[in-house]
Design a protein around this motif. Sequence first.
Motif, PDB file in Angstrom:
ATOM      1  N   GLN A   1      -5.737  -6.924  -2.173  1.00  0.00           N
ATOM      2  CA  GLN A   1      -5.163  -6.070  -3.208  1.00  0.00           C
ATOM      3  C   GLN A   1      -5.289  -4.623  -2.755  1.00  0.00           C
ATOM      4  N   LEU A   2      -4.168  -4.040  -2.356  1.00  0.00           N
ATOM      5  CA  LEU A   2      -4.168  -2.711  -1.764  1.00  0.00           C
ATOM      6  C   LEU A   2      -3.153  -1.811  -2.461  1.00  0.00           C
ATOM      7  N   ILE A   3      -3.570  -0.576  -2.731  1.00  0.00           N
ATOM      8  CA  ILE A   3      -2.668   0.445  -3.261  1.00  0.00           C
ATOM      9  C   ILE A   3      -2.539   1.513  -2.190  1.00  0.00           C
ATOM     10  N   ASP A   4      -1.353   1.612  -1.627  1.00  0.00           N
ATOM     11  CA  ASP A   4      -1.087   2.531  -0.529  1.00  0.00           C
ATOM     12  C   ASP A   4      -0.715   3.904  -1.085  1.00  0.00           C
ATOM     13  N   VAL A   5      -1.423   4.956  -0.675  1.00  0.00           N
ATOM     14  CA  VAL A   5      -1.144   6.310  -1.168  1.00  0.00           C
ATOM     15  C   VAL A   5      -0.279   7.105  -0.193  1.00  0.00           C
ATOM     16  N   SER A   6       0.101   6.501   0.936  1.00  0.00           N
ATOM     17  CA  SER A   6       0.771   7.273   1.989  1.00  0.00           C
ATOM     18  C   SER A   6       2.187   7.689   1.622  1.00  0.00           C
ATOM     19  N   HIS A   7       2.782   7.103   0.587  1.00  0.00           N
ATOM     20  CA  HIS A   7       4.150   7.451   0.194  1.00  0.00           C
ATOM     21  C   HIS A   7       4.189   8.347  -1.049  1.00  0.00           C
ATOM     22  N   VAL A   8       3.025   8.759  -1.548  1.00  0.00           N
ATOM     23  CA  VAL A   8       2.975   9.584  -2.772  1.00  0.00           C
ATOM     24  C   VAL A   8       3.282  11.033  -2.408  1.00  0.00           C
ATOM     25  N   ASP A   9       4.402  11.516  -2.869  1.00  0.00           N
ATOM     26  CA  ASP A   9       4.887  12.834  -2.453  1.00  0.00           C
ATOM     27  C   ASP A   9       3.887  13.942  -2.762  1.00  0.00           C
ATOM     28  N   GLU A  10       3.297  13.935  -3.953  1.00  0.00           N
ATOM     29  CA  GLU A  10       2.412  15.041  -4.353  1.00  0.00           C
ATOM     30  C   GLU A  10       1.181  15.177  -3.462  1.00  0.00           C
TER      31      GLU A  10
END
Length: 485
Positions: free
Chosen positions: A236-245
């Motif tokens: 279960q992974l939440i990737d933050v690499s695409h979060v623009d802010e």
Amino acid sequence: MATIEFLLNGTPKQCDVSPDTSILTLLREHLGVTGTKEGCASGDCGACTVAISNPSDAQPHFESANACITPAHQLQRQHLVTIEGLASGAQLHPAQQAMIDAHGSQCGFCTPGIVMSLFTLHTEQQKCPTPLTPERLEASLGGNLCRCTGYRPIRDAALNMLQTPWESPQWLDAALPDTASPANAHEIAPNEAFFAQPTTLTALTKARRCYPNARLVAGATDLWLENTQRLAVLDQLIDVSHVDELHHIEEDSLHGQSGWWVGAGVTYTQLEPLLNSHFPAFAHLLHRLGSQQVRNRGTLGGNIANASPIGDTPPVLLALNAWLELANHDGTRQVPLDTFFTDYKRTLLAADEVISRIFIPKMDSTASLRVWKLSKRREDDISAVLGAFCYRLEEGVLHDVRIAFGGMAATPKRALKTEAALEGQPLTKASFQSAQQVLSDEFQPMDDVRGSQHYRHQAALNLLERLYLTLSAPNQEVMLHAYAH
């Protein structure tokens, strides 16, 4: 399972793989593309180096990455280039031809990774020609180990490849067709495996609240070792690499202090121009923070959130009096970094919070920063002890002294008593000897494979001595100098 849509050497691909699949596993086991090799499976040797770009960027450029510790799902809408894609028919890429001409390969196992590092260097040179200094070459190739050839012929290949005529293939600037990605299109059950890729901070904090036990992944340069070295299941992974802010650097102020807000997802490579301009000692440290492959993926926010006592950036940020912005679905709060670390691998982050930004105050024009890292290897190694010293020296008297260490406690930590011992004191041997006595009693260092408690204790005292000698003889190098200390 979730679908990844990406380009592989210019060809569109769609793959369904589990959340903890690496790019290396995707290539070798799912796609049968085996030119990329597994060496260490920990991001140290560079045998698995590949190149990645974002075709949607205004000016796409390729960056090297370690395929063994990069999540395959982070390839979503990206362009992946491997050793198989470099030649155009019978015409080899200049990096390949130069390695042949310079006899830069023997057993050949590490060669694909070396060629891919040279490929990214070559593409940079094609777009923005700059002198290939020894420092630049070492930075580009410092993450690639070769056990049998030696590095002189590889260096020769790097220099010679720029003389080889070459026309880039059309696929190099290929773009993915516009399609709606099916990834994460449904509600996820609490125990279901998933790889979520939110694109906004609002979506990220919502996912964090819904799935507080999911692991956050940014560059994965540390997290993925749990999979490759400890065989942990990361389902279960939440990737933050695409979060623009999380990818912006903005000049602003906080509590009346001017400085820069740095998004938690900013990589070390992206951070380097700011540090070069305003914090050269911090920028200097980056040469010894992993390899180019690691710096291209690793993030400032990830290094902080990891809360390792031997993380490289937290001691420097502590000495600079940095602040953090923590975000959840209800809003944000700001905390000084020196209150963030609570115990070994423990922080103030609530279960539903993420680090959104880091505030780095601008240094006073009369202030100085010194950063010294001690490790077993100069390149691509973890600290045994790291000391960061910020101060002003006016008319021979020390002011605004801030000292922080990594590797000396369960957390990165300010040396508050030592700071007080030096504050307002003249630059004399006696002042520093008194401060060393205070420092001696202020920390009880850890004892592990990277250094004994006695070694770390003595090393910290020696770094304080080095500061004194450096300030006493500003025009004389205290220690044998290499570009990365």
